[in-house]
Write an enzyme that holds these catalytic residues in place. Structure first.
Site, PDB file in Angstrom:
ATOM      1  CG  ASP A 135       3.344  -2.794  -8.479  1.00 31.98           C
ATOM      2  OD1 ASP A 135       4.289  -3.316  -7.850  1.00 31.98           O
ATOM      3  OD2 ASP A 135       3.426  -1.678  -9.020  1.00 31.98           O
TER       4      ASP A 135
ATOM      5  CD  GLU B 208       9.458  -1.176  -9.280  1.00 34.31           C
ATOM      6  OE1 GLU B 208      10.603  -0.767  -9.557  1.00 34.31           O
ATOM      7  OE2 GLU B 208       8.659  -1.605 -10.151  1.00 34.31           O
TER       8      GLU B 208
END
Length: 381
Positions: free
Chosen positions: A72, A136
């Site tokens: 991400d 994250e």
């Protein structure tokens, strides 16, 4: 002998618009590559977040090396400010551009490519695990923590883990992270009594109270640092009143602080201190102070030893640079992994992460893959 192109894999991942919490197809790309190389891949999805657990070798083997990373990315911001399309993965003069180029699709691509080539060319006596999350950059509630929860339930275990976050400040190879400071934020709401500014005795002004509290907190020396950590820091990040009138004493104001703390403290000990200080000021000014605290992660340290030596040796061999062992910087998912096994972090130079036109030199991706390959080879030697 297999030779997986880590730079091409990075480009393929960049083309996936995986702004948290969207996956954008990034884990499909990795799942296909790893499954084709004999890894057993499991999707560990939780709370709308996609995660990937991949293992090569027998489950529960006594010698298991793990990699952790995320696909991400943060939002692109003003797309018109970008010279290169954020998800175009354009390469120009040996530089690959795109959101996630540095943080950290290149790191994931490098360790995935290294792992695939390693298990196919020299199958080790042991297991290789890749734990890759899509959460994250967000709240991190359903990312690496979900993967670790799954591993615990499924009887999966890493003996050691390397997180592929960007760690180097200037040149590839100059820093390994062996720990991280803890991080926490505290929100203070001071409530008094609204009144006319010409008659302050009829009001209870919350502003002197918040000013006194913020000064007490910011002026306090938390510590002087430890063997492996810099001194802890407290930053006042905002004081808000929202009062447009000059003749009105407001009823309420707010202040927020952020603390980055070393192993002298815990989130609990600092929370107690913050609440005690708020109570003292509330009593002094005869106001109410509500305190809300969020601990994002505790400080931790993986003492210098076998794991940091393993990574340092590989870095020196491939770059000629002797890395510094550091605990500087913000938080990472290593704060979760440290409860599972010994963990260190090593990755690219992080200068352009989260910036417009984020980029990475293509050669550095190949170099990082060679470092990860050597780490695997040396670990299983």
């Amino acid at each position: 002998m297999s030779d997986t192109d880590a730079a091409k894999l990075t480009a393929d991942l960049i083309r996936c618009p995986s702004v948290t919490p969207a996956d954008g197809g990034a884990l499909d790309v990795l799942d296909s590559l790893l499954s084709g190389a004999g890894f057993t891949c499991t999707r560990v999805n939780r709370g709308g977040i996609n995660n990937l657990f991949a293992r090569w070798g027998d489950k529960g083997h006594a010698r298991t090396f793990g990699f952790n990373g995320h696909t991400d990315v943060v939002p692109v911001g003003d797309e018109s400010a970008w010279t290169h399309a954020p998800f175009g993965a354009e390469e120009l003069d040996g530089i690959l551009y795109g959101r996630g180029a540095t943080d950290m699709k290149s790191g994931v691509a490098a360790f995935a490519a290294a792992a695939v080539d390693f298990v196919q060319s020299t199958p080790p006596e042991g297991s290789v695990i890749l734990a890759i999350t899509g959460d994250e950059e967000g709240d991190a509630l359903d990312g690496t923590t979900a993967l670790l929860d799954y591993m615990d339930e499924a009887g999966e275990k890493m003996n050691v883990c390397l997180v592929g976050e960007p760690t180097c400040p200037e040149n590839l190879g100059d820093m390994i992270k062996i720990g991280r400071r803890g991080s926490m934020s505290a929100w203070f709401t001071v409530r008094g009594v609204q009144g006319h500014s010409a008659y302050p005795h009829r009001a209870k002004n919350p502003l002197p109270a918040i000013a006194r509290l913020m000064d007490r907190l910011a002026s306090h020396e938390l510590d002087q640092g430890t063997d492996h950590f810099d001194p802890s820091t407290l930053a006042i990040v905002t004081i808000d009143t929202g009062n447009p009138a000059t003749n009105v004493i407001p009823a309420e104001c707010k202040g927020t602080v952020n603390i980055r703390f070393n192993d002298t403290h815990s989130g609990e000990s600092l929370s107690t201190w913050l609440k005690d200080e708020a109570t003292k000021v509330a009593t002094e000014f005869d106001v109410e102070i509500a305190v809300e605290i969020k601990v994002s992660g505790e400080s931790f340290l993986t003492p210098p030893g076998d794991l940091s030596d393993l990574v340092s040796t590989a870095v020196q061999a491939e770059t000629g640079v002797t890395p510094v062992l550091s605990t500087t910087g913000g938080t990472s998912d290593a704060r979760f992994v440290k409860d599972h096994c010994a963990v260190v972090e090593f990755g690219l130079v992080g200068k352009t992460m989260h910036q417009v036109d984020e980029n990475v030199p293509v050669e550095q991706i190949h170099q990082l893959k060679r470092i990860y390959s050597r780490i695997l080879s040396d670990y299983f030697a």
